[in-house]
Design an enzyme around this catalytic site. Structure first.
Site, short mmCIF file in Angstrom:
data_model
loop_
_atom_site.label_atom_id
_atom_site.label_comp_id
_atom_site.label_asym_id
_atom_site.label_seq_id
_atom_site.Cartn_x
_atom_site.Cartn_y
_atom_site.Cartn_z
N GLU A 40 -9.55 -22.01 15.13
CA GLU A 40 -9.66 -20.48 14.88
C GLU A 40 -9.22 -20.11 13.32
OE1 GLU A 40 -7.76 -16.23 16.47
OE2 GLU A 40 -6.57 -18.11 16.65
N LYS A 110 -14.14 -12.48 19.35
CA LYS A 110 -12.83 -12.55 20.41
C LYS A 110 -12.56 -11.13 20.97
CE LYS A 110 -7.83 -13.86 19.68
NZ LYS A 110 -6.94 -14.12 18.70
N CYS A 151 -8.29 -18.34 21.19
CA CYS A 151 -6.73 -18.40 21.21
C CYS A 151 -6.22 -17.72 22.26
CB CYS A 151 -6.46 -17.86 19.59
SG CYS A 151 -4.73 -18.17 19.62
#
Length: 265
Positions: A40, A110, A151
């Site tokens: 990321e 995301k 993440c």
């Protein structure tokens, strides 16, 4: 299938970050990887609000150009960690998958944003600057279906069950886990996602100190469907490798058919 996960310590200098990413991707290709995954924020990592100054043009941004040119030159698939793309007054935190011909094959924004306050030193509010995605994404690469996440998504198992229901056999988790949370939760969460889905998990991570306020846990990992750690990065920028055996995965899924036993309660 040979796969590589790249560990980086990205900072605020775009050119340095991109040069380092290129070198590590080339190392992955030289090591025989058919697919390499970046962490990321590989192109820029600073305070969240500063992402607005590093926004990429999907058609020809510097980080995207690097992904496309490197994939084509090295003849590999690249899971491009994440880059910021424009979304009105905010940005998306976006993972792009690029094929060996340099084409962008998939885009994942995301979904789960890191809005937490553990203490004064660990206060993150991604939603101030980042617009969330809404759609799970899988992609076919090297003859196998793979699922994308980023993440903080790791804490939401329902996303991964959806990806596996859509055919994913490999789950990517490019991350910049904080040291405070990573030291306690990173390995446990990654192994849980692998075990409960009988899937390979590939987690390229940021490592080390990025600025006075931000330090990432590192420990990039590749984990097999039984929860065994196939490869784990030391505390430095590097590339780790693993060979994924899909016949072994098939065998596990036949012997322990928990994916067929799912009940919605």
């Amino acid at each position: 299938m040979r796969i590589a996960a790249v560990q980086m310590c990205s900072g605020q200098d775009l050119e340095i970050n991109l040069a380092r990413a290129r070198d590590l991707l080339e190392e992955a290709a030289a090591g025989g990887a058919q697919l390499a995954a970046l962490p990321e924020n590989f192109s820029f990592l600073d305070r969240e609000g500063h992402k607005l100054s590093a926004v990429e043009d999907l058609r020809d941004g510097p980080a995207i150009r690097l992904l496309r040119e490197t994939a084509r030159r090295c003849q590999i698939f690249i899971v491009g960690g994440s880059v910021p793309l424009a979304a009105g007054s905010k940005v998306t935190n976006t993972c792009l998958v690029v094929g060996p011909d340099g084409s962008v094959l998939a885009r994942y924004d995301k979904i789960h944003l890191f809005d937490i306050k553990l203490d004064a030193a660990h206060d993150f509010q991604e939603s101030r600057y980042i617009a969330p995605g809404s759609d799970p994404v899988t992609i076919e690469a090297c003859g196998h279906r793979m699922g994308l996440s980023i993440c903080y998504d790791l804490r939401f198992p329902e996303l991964y069950r959806r990806l596996v229901a859509d055919g994913a056999r490999v789950l990517f988790v490019p991350s910049a886990f904080t040291w405070r949370t990573g030291a306690y939760h990173w390995m446990a969460l990654l192994r849980a996602r692998a075990i409960e889905n009988l899937a390979y998990v590939v987690a390229p991570a940021q490592q080390g100190r990025h600025n006075a306020q931000r330090e990432s846990f590192g420990h990039s990992m590749i984990i097999d469907p039984w929860g065994q750690i196939l490869s784990q990065a030391p505390d430095r920028e590097c590339v780790i490798f693993a060979d994924l055996d899909f016949s072994y995965q098939d065998q596990l899924r036949r012997r322990l058919p928990c994916l067929d036993h799912t009940r919605v309660l």
